[in-house]
Design a protein around this motif. Structure first.
Motif, mmCIF file in Angstrom:
data_model
loop_
_atom_site.group_PDB
_atom_site.id
_atom_site.type_symbol
_atom_site.label_atom_id
_atom_site.label_comp_id
_atom_site.label_asym_id
_atom_site.label_seq_id
_atom_site.Cartn_x
_atom_site.Cartn_y
_atom_site.Cartn_z
ATOM 1 N N LEU A 1 0.844 -1.192 0.000
ATOM 2 C CA LEU A 1 0.000 0.000 0.000
ATOM 3 C C LEU A 1 0.878 1.239 0.000
ATOM 4 N N HIS A 2 0.546 2.182 -0.888
ATOM 5 C CA HIS A 2 1.241 3.466 -0.942
ATOM 6 C C HIS A 2 0.226 4.563 -0.628
ATOM 7 N N VAL A 3 0.494 5.346 0.376
ATOM 8 C CA VAL A 3 -0.397 6.443 0.731
ATOM 9 C C VAL A 3 0.442 7.551 1.354
ATOM 10 N N GLY A 4 0.220 8.762 0.893
ATOM 11 C CA GLY A 4 1.052 9.869 1.366
ATOM 12 C C GLY A 4 2.509 9.580 1.034
ATOM 13 N N SER A 5 3.385 9.753 2.021
ATOM 14 C CA SER A 5 4.799 9.425 1.819
ATOM 15 C C SER A 5 5.132 8.057 2.401
ATOM 16 N N MET A 6 4.080 7.283 2.708
ATOM 17 C CA MET A 6 4.268 5.997 3.382
ATOM 18 C C MET A 6 4.043 4.832 2.435
ATOM 19 N N THR A 7 4.868 3.793 2.604
ATOM 20 C CA THR A 7 4.711 2.520 1.906
ATOM 21 C C THR A 7 4.647 1.412 2.940
ATOM 22 N N ILE A 8 3.626 0.557 2.828
ATOM 23 C CA ILE A 8 3.505 -0.604 3.712
ATOM 24 C C ILE A 8 3.617 -1.852 2.855
ATOM 25 N N ASP A 9 4.612 -2.688 3.129
ATOM 26 C CA ASP A 9 4.781 -3.965 2.443
ATOM 27 C C ASP A 9 4.255 -5.039 3.381
ATOM 28 N N PHE A 10 3.057 -5.560 3.068
ATOM 29 C CA PHE A 10 2.419 -6.529 3.966
ATOM 30 C C PHE A 10 3.112 -7.885 3.953
ATOM 31 N N TYR B 1 -15.974 4.384 18.990
ATOM 32 C CA TYR B 1 -16.177 3.256 18.078
ATOM 33 C C TYR B 1 -14.909 2.422 17.899
ATOM 34 N N GLY B 2 -13.773 3.065 17.688
ATOM 35 C CA GLY B 2 -12.536 2.326 17.483
ATOM 36 C C GLY B 2 -11.588 3.082 16.576
ATOM 37 N N TYR B 3 -10.773 2.349 15.841
ATOM 38 C CA TYR B 3 -9.732 2.949 15.020
ATOM 39 C C TYR B 3 -9.940 2.622 13.539
ATOM 40 N N CYS B 4 -9.417 3.536 12.696
ATOM 41 C CA CYS B 4 -9.644 3.435 11.263
ATOM 42 C C CYS B 4 -8.418 3.937 10.503
ATOM 43 N N PHE B 5 -8.143 3.336 9.358
ATOM 44 C CA PHE B 5 -7.078 3.808 8.482
ATOM 45 C C PHE B 5 -7.717 4.524 7.296
ATOM 46 N N GLU B 6 -7.315 5.768 7.071
ATOM 47 C CA GLU B 6 -7.861 6.565 5.970
ATOM 48 C C GLU B 6 -6.807 6.729 4.892
ATOM 49 N N GLU B 7 -7.170 6.415 3.643
ATOM 50 C CA GLU B 7 -6.233 6.593 2.525
ATOM 51 C C GLU B 7 -6.172 8.059 2.105
ATOM 52 N N ARG C 1 1.990 4.745 19.842
ATOM 53 C CA ARG C 1 3.391 4.551 19.446
ATOM 54 C C ARG C 1 3.530 4.503 17.926
ATOM 55 N N VAL C 2 2.589 3.816 17.278
ATOM 56 C CA VAL C 2 2.628 3.736 15.819
ATOM 57 C C VAL C 2 2.476 5.124 15.223
ATOM 58 N N ARG C 3 1.530 5.889 15.728
ATOM 59 C CA ARG C 3 1.315 7.247 15.216
ATOM 60 C C ARG C 3 2.564 8.101 15.389
ATOM 61 N N ARG C 4 3.208 7.972 16.539
ATOM 62 C CA ARG C 4 4.416 8.761 16.803
ATOM 63 C C ARG C 4 5.528 8.399 15.809
ATOM 64 N N LYS C 5 5.667 7.110 15.492
ATOM 65 C CA LYS C 5 6.716 6.663 14.580
ATOM 66 C C LYS C 5 6.425 7.042 13.131
ATOM 67 N N LEU C 6 5.131 7.157 12.789
ATOM 68 C CA LEU C 6 4.774 7.490 11.408
ATOM 69 C C LEU C 6 4.950 8.967 11.088
ATOM 70 N N GLY C 7 5.071 9.804 12.095
ATOM 71 C CA GLY C 7 5.272 11.228 11.858
ATOM 72 C C GLY C 7 4.114 11.858 11.115
ATOM 73 N N ALA D 1 0.962 9.925 10.262
ATOM 74 C CA ALA D 1 0.068 9.481 11.339
ATOM 75 C C ALA D 1 -1.364 9.936 11.103
ATOM 76 N N CYS D 2 -1.544 10.920 10.226
ATOM 77 C CA CYS D 2 -2.891 11.438 9.953
ATOM 78 C C CYS D 2 -3.799 10.375 9.330
ATOM 79 N N HIS D 3 -3.178 9.328 8.775
ATOM 80 C CA HIS D 3 -3.977 8.277 8.150
ATOM 81 C C HIS D 3 -4.560 7.307 9.178
ATOM 82 N N LEU D 4 -4.048 7.345 10.397
ATOM 83 C CA LEU D 4 -4.505 6.446 11.458
ATOM 84 C C LEU D 4 -5.369 7.251 12.409
#
Length: 224
Positions: free
Chosen positions: A131-140, A218-224, A200-206, A209-212
């Motif tokens: 997944l590529h979103v913003g300046s972030m890449t996640i390789d699952f 209700y809970g947590y959500c990831f926004e593209e 902690r994840v939000r802090r590391k994403l810099g 982190a706005c995507h989390l």
């Protein structure tokens, strides 16, 4: 473009080779296994469908299907390949969790048509591998996260949370769902522990982190 991935399980080498070649020519990714035992070892969430021989040495296709459905609780579509075609055989196959049943000998056109029909009927979607979103890449697959080209070091639990949310963007996951998936329902883990890990994840994403996001109450959500 994402591609459907199929696992072919059959103890006949020639048939495995023929199916693999023709399925790949049709645009599918294909893994093969010569036994149910090997198939259980290599089966992953990336597989969208299983072509499963019924009569094999060791564990039969029926037993493997029962294990997948009743013990592992997997819903991966299964099409049985078998020389048996009596009414009792059909009933046994469907009661074991089959989505379809193809009798040998069969034509490759029939196999391809049945695969398309089952995938359409079960609405199976290929799972994201990256997944590529913003300046972030996640390789699952490799379990790696980068922002602005820099590796982000996440703990297994932190990556598990981010991966769970990012694979289904827009869906809100409750703390209970995250606990069941990432901590496997460990009763000693508190809701607060999940909040701490996500912080902690939000802090590391810099800036990414706005995507989390936290949907209050209700809970947590990831926004593209």
């Amino acid at each position: 473009m994402m591609t459907y991935k199929i696992l072919v399980v059959d103890d006949e080498p020639d048939l495995r080779e023929i199916l693999q070649c023709n399925l790949e020519n049709a645009g599918y990714e294909v893994d093969t296994a010569e036994s149910a035992e090997e198939a259980l070892h290599i089966l992953s969430p990336e597989h969208n469908l299983i072509l499963l021989d019924v009569m094999m040495g060791g564990m039969s296709g029926y037993r493997m299907a029962n294990k997948l459905r009743n013990e592992l609780k997997l819903k991966t579509p299964i099409i049985f390949l078998t020389a048996k075609d009596t009414e009792n055989d059909l009933l046994t196959g469907f009661s074991a969790g089959a989505d379809d049943y193809i009798s040998k000998p069969f034509s490759l056109h029939e196999v391809l048509a049945r695969i398309k029909a089952v995938l359409r009927r079960t609405k199976t979607e290929p799972e994201r591998t990256e997944l590529h979103v913003g300046s972030m890449t996640i390789d699952f697959v490799k379990k790696l996260v980068k922002t602005n080209g820099e590796d982000i070091k996440l703990s297994p639990k932190e990556f598990g949370i981010l991966s769970m949310l990012a694979k289904q963007p827009g869906r809100v996951f409750s703390r209970e769902e995250i606990l069941a998936e990432v901590w496997h329902g460990d009763s000693y883990v508190l809701d607060r522990t999940i909040d701490v890990h996500i912080a902690r994840v939000r802090r590391k994403l810099g800036e990414d982190a706005c995507h989390l996001t936290n949907r209050q109450g209700y809970g947590y959500c990831f926004e593209e």
